[in-house]
Motif scaffolding. Sequence first.
Motif, PDB file in Angstrom:
ATOM      1  N   THR A  85     178.744 131.987  21.177  1.00 27.01           N
ATOM      2  CA  THR A  85     179.262 130.753  20.586  1.00 27.01           C
ATOM      3  C   THR A  85     178.840 130.632  19.128  1.00 27.01           C
ATOM      4  O   THR A  85     177.847 131.236  18.706  1.00 27.01           O
ATOM      5  N   ASP A  86     179.583 129.824  18.385  1.00 23.14           N
ATOM      6  CA  ASP A  86     179.124 129.378  17.062  1.00 23.14           C
ATOM      7  C   ASP A  86     179.191 127.851  17.008  1.00 23.14           C
ATOM      8  O   ASP A  86     179.310 127.247  15.956  1.00 23.14           O
ATOM      9  N   SER A  87     179.055 127.224  18.181  1.00 23.23           N
ATOM     10  CA  SER A  87     179.104 125.770  18.295  1.00 23.23           C
ATOM     11  C   SER A  87     177.782 125.138  17.880  1.00 23.23           C
ATOM     12  O   SER A  87     176.710 125.612  18.260  1.00 23.23           O
ATOM     13  N   THR A  88     177.875 124.032  17.139  1.00 21.53           N
ATOM     14  CA  THR A  88     176.668 123.305  16.752  1.00 21.53           C
ATOM     15  C   THR A  88     175.932 122.759  17.972  1.00 21.53           C
ATOM     16  O   THR A  88     174.739 122.490  17.902  1.00 21.53           O
ATOM     17  N   THR A  93     175.798 127.248  13.421  1.00 19.47           N
ATOM     18  CA  THR A  93     176.812 126.667  12.538  1.00 19.47           C
ATOM     19  C   THR A  93     178.059 127.540  12.568  1.00 19.47           C
ATOM     20  O   THR A  93     178.004 128.710  12.959  1.00 19.47           O
ATOM     21  N   GLU A  94     179.155 126.964  12.134  1.00 19.18           N
ATOM     22  CA  GLU A  94     180.440 127.671  12.105  1.00 19.18           C
ATOM     23  C   GLU A  94     180.291 129.038  11.445  1.00 19.18           C
ATOM     24  O   GLU A  94     179.749 129.162  10.353  1.00 19.18           O
ATOM     25  N   GLY A  95     180.749 130.059  12.168  1.00 19.33           N
ATOM     26  CA  GLY A  95     180.728 131.421  11.649  1.00 19.33           C
ATOM     27  C   GLY A  95     179.446 132.182  11.938  1.00 19.33           C
ATOM     28  O   GLY A  95     179.387 133.385  11.730  1.00 19.33           O
ATOM     29  N   ASN A  96     178.417 131.499  12.407  1.00 21.98           N
ATOM     30  CA  ASN A  96     177.149 132.152  12.769  1.00 21.98           C
ATOM     31  C   ASN A  96     177.085 132.282  14.288  1.00 21.98           C
ATOM     32  O   ASN A  96     176.571 131.399  14.977  1.00 21.98           O
ATOM     33  N   TRP A  97     177.638 133.385  14.796  1.00 26.49           N
ATOM     34  CA  TRP A  97     177.759 133.592  16.228  1.00 26.49           C
ATOM     35  C   TRP A  97     176.431 134.021  16.829  1.00 26.49           C
ATOM     36  O   TRP A  97     175.754 134.915  16.324  1.00 26.49           O
TER      37      TRP A  97
END
Length: 182
Positions: A85-88, A93-97
């Motif tokens: 996931t890259d869900s907060t 954060t977005e784009g940081n899987w």
Amino acid sequence: MKAFLAPLAACAALSPAAPAIAAPVTFSGNGHSYELVLSLPVTWDYAKTEAETRGGYLATVTSQEEWDFIVALNSGNMRAWLGGTDSTDYGTTEGNWIWATGPETGQAITFNAWGAGEPNNSGGNEHFLEGWWNPYWNDVPGATMLEAYIVEYAPAVPLPASAPLILAGLGAFGVFHRRRQG
């Protein structure tokens, strides 16, 4: 009797956590076992919970060899949930899987098999990892309903050979201690 069994069969068919198509299969590369679970369509969160209920976790993939092994399990080419996931909601954060499941929880995804142009966060809400058996990964919304998920089981940690003796000794000590107290 048939009239009684028909409703039961219908209920079993509607169960989201329908039985897997096969028993878990072990990958020699890491000693972990993997199970393709087919179900009625489920969300990522539901698949994550179900994997944990089975004693495992949504699969984390750390090498091409492991991914090739998992792809081979899915001969039906089902889209299936994986543990990334890259869900907060999972502290990233977005784009940081990251891996949100298993022993790799919180670790950055270093190996990947993203399809061309993926992950793309289309619509601004694609934060969960699906294995897309062509054989690439895709980012999709967590509310997406997929009909399969991959459960990974880490090998059990064996107890030392002396463990039964230690446990027996502790038990005997407890009995002795209670008798002295009473």
